[in-house]
Write a protein that holds these residues in place. Structure first.
Motif, PDB file in Angstrom:
ATOM      1  N   PRO A  82       0.655  -0.994   0.104  1.00  0.00           N
ATOM      2  CA  PRO A  82      -0.113  -0.250   0.106  1.00  0.00           C
ATOM      3  C   PRO A  82       0.906   1.296  -0.031  1.00  0.00           C
ATOM      4  O   PRO A  82       0.243   2.404  -0.020  1.00  0.00           O
ATOM      5  CB  PRO A  82      -1.151  -0.061   0.972  1.00  0.00           C
ATOM      6  CG  PRO A  82       0.097  -0.915   2.348  1.00  0.00           C
ATOM      7  CD  PRO A  82       0.746  -1.841   1.402  1.00  0.00           C
ATOM      8  N   GLU A  83       2.204   1.553   0.687  1.00  0.00           N
ATOM      9  CA  GLU A  83       2.801   2.490   0.734  1.00  0.00           C
ATOM     10  C   GLU A  83       3.354   2.609  -1.190  1.00  0.00           C
ATOM     11  O   GLU A  83       3.911   3.993  -0.972  1.00  0.00           O
ATOM     12  CB  GLU A  83       4.152   2.113   1.662  1.00  0.00           C
ATOM     13  CG  GLU A  83       5.305   0.900   1.000  1.00  0.00           C
ATOM     14  CD  GLU A  83       4.804  -0.233   1.159  1.00  0.00           C
ATOM     15  OE1 GLU A  83       6.231  -0.990   1.008  1.00  0.00           O
ATOM     16  OE2 GLU A  83       3.507  -0.774   1.474  1.00  0.00           O
ATOM     17  N   VAL A  84       3.541   1.787  -1.460  1.00  0.00           N
ATOM     18  CA  VAL A  84       3.970   2.108  -2.857  1.00  0.00           C
ATOM     19  C   VAL A  84       2.549   2.811  -3.823  1.00  0.00           C
ATOM     20  O   VAL A  84       2.249   2.413  -4.517  1.00  0.00           O
ATOM     21  CB  VAL A  84       4.287   0.925  -3.922  1.00  0.00           C
ATOM     22  CG1 VAL A  84       5.167   1.199  -5.710  1.00  0.00           C
ATOM     23  CG2 VAL A  84       5.966   0.054  -3.333  1.00  0.00           C
ATOM     24  N   GLU A 102      -5.103  10.210  -7.678  1.00  0.00           N
ATOM     25  CA  GLU A 102      -6.131  11.546  -6.941  1.00  0.00           C
ATOM     26  C   GLU A 102      -5.796  12.521  -5.799  1.00  0.00           C
ATOM     27  O   GLU A 102      -6.119  13.357  -5.968  1.00  0.00           O
ATOM     28  CB  GLU A 102      -7.747  10.166  -6.777  1.00  0.00           C
ATOM     29  CG  GLU A 102      -8.040  10.057  -7.685  1.00  0.00           C
ATOM     30  CD  GLU A 102      -9.084   8.542  -7.022  1.00  0.00           C
ATOM     31  OE1 GLU A 102      -9.194   8.505  -5.762  1.00  0.00           O
ATOM     32  OE2 GLU A 102     -10.205   8.545  -8.001  1.00  0.00           O
ATOM     33  N   LYS A 103      -4.751  11.651  -5.440  1.00  0.00           N
ATOM     34  CA  LYS A 103      -4.134  12.300  -4.077  1.00  0.00           C
ATOM     35  C   LYS A 103      -3.094  13.593  -4.210  1.00  0.00           C
ATOM     36  O   LYS A 103      -3.044  14.829  -3.782  1.00  0.00           O
ATOM     37  CB  LYS A 103      -3.678  11.603  -3.114  1.00  0.00           C
ATOM     38  CG  LYS A 103      -3.083  12.130  -1.509  1.00  0.00           C
ATOM     39  CD  LYS A 103      -2.693  10.828  -0.911  1.00  0.00           C
ATOM     40  CE  LYS A 103      -1.780  12.202   0.265  1.00  0.00           C
ATOM     41  NZ  LYS A 103      -1.843  10.860   1.501  1.00  0.00           N
ATOM     42  N   TRP A 135       6.296  15.776 -11.572  1.00  0.00           N
ATOM     43  CA  TRP A 135       5.679  14.156 -10.918  1.00  0.00           C
ATOM     44  C   TRP A 135       6.021  13.631  -9.668  1.00  0.00           C
ATOM     45  O   TRP A 135       5.620  13.252  -8.415  1.00  0.00           O
ATOM     46  CB  TRP A 135       4.862  13.506 -11.867  1.00  0.00           C
ATOM     47  CG  TRP A 135       3.211  12.876 -12.063  1.00  0.00           C
ATOM     48  CD1 TRP A 135       2.756  13.886 -11.360  1.00  0.00           C
ATOM     49  CD2 TRP A 135       2.945  11.545 -12.508  1.00  0.00           C
ATOM     50  NE1 TRP A 135       1.336  13.041 -11.237  1.00  0.00           N
ATOM     51  CE2 TRP A 135       1.498  11.269 -11.987  1.00  0.00           C
ATOM     52  CE3 TRP A 135       3.658  10.397 -13.062  1.00  0.00           C
ATOM     53  CZ2 TRP A 135       0.220  10.644 -12.186  1.00  0.00           C
ATOM     54  CZ3 TRP A 135       2.218   9.992 -13.547  1.00  0.00           C
ATOM     55  CH2 TRP A 135       1.295   9.810 -13.154  1.00  0.00           C
ATOM     56  N   GLY A 136       6.838  13.084  -9.790  1.00  0.00           N
ATOM     57  CA  GLY A 136       7.500  12.029  -9.062  1.00  0.00           C
ATOM     58  C   GLY A 136       8.008  13.055  -7.740  1.00  0.00           C
ATOM     59  O   GLY A 136       7.702  12.329  -6.268  1.00  0.00           O
ATOM     60  N   SER A 183       3.377  13.544  -1.413  1.00  0.00           N
ATOM     61  CA  SER A 183       2.016  13.187  -1.153  1.00  0.00           C
ATOM     62  C   SER A 183       2.112  11.557   0.238  1.00  0.00           C
ATOM     63  O   SER A 183       1.081  11.249   0.278  1.00  0.00           O
ATOM     64  CB  SER A 183       1.070  12.720  -2.530  1.00  0.00           C
ATOM     65  OG  SER A 183       1.846  11.724  -3.130  1.00  0.00           O
ATOM     66  N   GLY A 184       3.319  11.354   0.033  1.00  0.00           N
ATOM     67  CA  GLY A 184       2.987   9.988   0.808  1.00  0.00           C
ATOM     68  C   GLY A 184       3.017   9.458   0.536  1.00  0.00           C
ATOM     69  O   GLY A 184       3.126   8.048   1.568  1.00  0.00           O
TER      70      GLY A 184
END
Length: 307
Positions: free
Chosen positions: A109-111, A178-179, A196-197, A203-204
């Protein structure tokens, strides 16, 4: 099974794009896949000939060249996937590519975004990318890990965090977009995926690379080496990247470095190579940043005069 939307852009390279579509059909075993091709204002609209040939592909026609960032953003808007796989049209898939990237996004989920290993298509034993280092804000430089190395399997077990993903092939979660938002349209081409990166990292989410997932890249088929077009946007967007992302002090140091080191060095190189027209192109790239806000969508003279 998560749905994956493959998005690619065509600009006057019909044969190259068809080779990509054929490679996807020949190698892909991932069932829940949609393919979207954005024709980015090609001189002759190829969509009418493609539609019957590739009935399972969704085609979008833009009457104007929106660049890499704008073209991908246009392709993402109608995409129905949980994950977007943005790939250059001058790439070809290897077997199992999509599944290998999906497996990581499904279980970590962190990726937020992940790239495969990129190897050069002209010699598939030579690596182009297995990760990027972070950009140094003082110089706006970073390094591609593995670039130019002979591929002996030394990165096949590589799986983990990298500075940024590669614009030639990057799979991103819908929730990440979205984030963090989509790519900034005003970059047009070059530095847009690194910018973008930066936003994705802030953004986490983490950017990862998987070394045993492979895509073949026909490098330098989109824009010629050392073209006026490339020279303009590489310089313009290098400055723009710093304006977007660097803290004030580091940005100030970069501006001094660019004016005192980069500009004189480039001019000397232009003179040595007898590319005298590049001198004015360099100054126009700098002037654009002086006269435009960092959010400006005005690209400048060069899109019409050089592209």
């Amino acid at each position: 099974m998560k749905r994956v939307s493959v998005v690619t852009i065509n600009f006057n390279q019909d044969k190259i794009t068809e080779e990509l579509l054929d490679s996807i059909a020949a190698t892909n075993t991932y069932e829940n896949l949609e393919v979207i091709v954005v024709d980015n204002g090609s001189t002759v609209n190829p969509v009418p000939k493609w539609a019957p040939k590739y009935p399972n592909v969704k085609f979008i026609r833009s009457e104007h060249n929106l660049g890499f960032s704008g073209g991908n953003n246009l392709g993402i808007k109608p995409a129905t996937g949980d994950y977007y796989f943005l790939v250059n049209n001058d790439t070809e898939f290897s077997p199992g590519l999509v599944q290998k990237l999906v497996d990581i996004l499904d279980t970590h989920p962190e990726v937020g975004i992940i790239s495969p290993k990129l190897v050069y298509d002209f010699d598939r034993s030579i690596i182009q990318y297995v990760g990027f280092t972070q950009v140094d804000y003082y110089t706006c430089r970073n390094r591609a890990v593995g670039k130019g190395e002979k591929d002996t399997g030394q990165y096949d077990n590589l799986l983990g965090q990298t500075g940024y993903c590669h614009g030639g092939a990057m799979m991103v979660k819908r929730e990440t977009c979205e984030k963090a938002g989509l790519m900034a349209d005003n970059f047009f081409i070059y530095y847009e995926e690194v910018d973008w990166g930066e936003r994705i990292n802030k953004s986490g989410y983490q950017a990862w690379v998987r070394g045993d997932a492979v895509i073949y890249h026909k490098e330098s088929m989109t824009v010629g080496k050392n073209s006026p077009f490339k020279e303009y946007f590489m310089n313009r967007n290098r400055i723009l990247f710093i304006r977007h992302n660097a803290p004030a002090f580091k940005a100030f140091v970069f501006y001094i470095y660019f004016v005192l080191m980069v500009v004189p060095r480039n001019i000397v190189n232009y003179i040595k190579e007898k590319k005298y027209n590049f001198i004015s192109i360099l100054f126009r790239a700098v002037w654009w940043n002086i006269t435009h806000k960092k959010t400006s969508e005005e690209l400048g003279w060069v899109v019409n005069k050089v592209s």
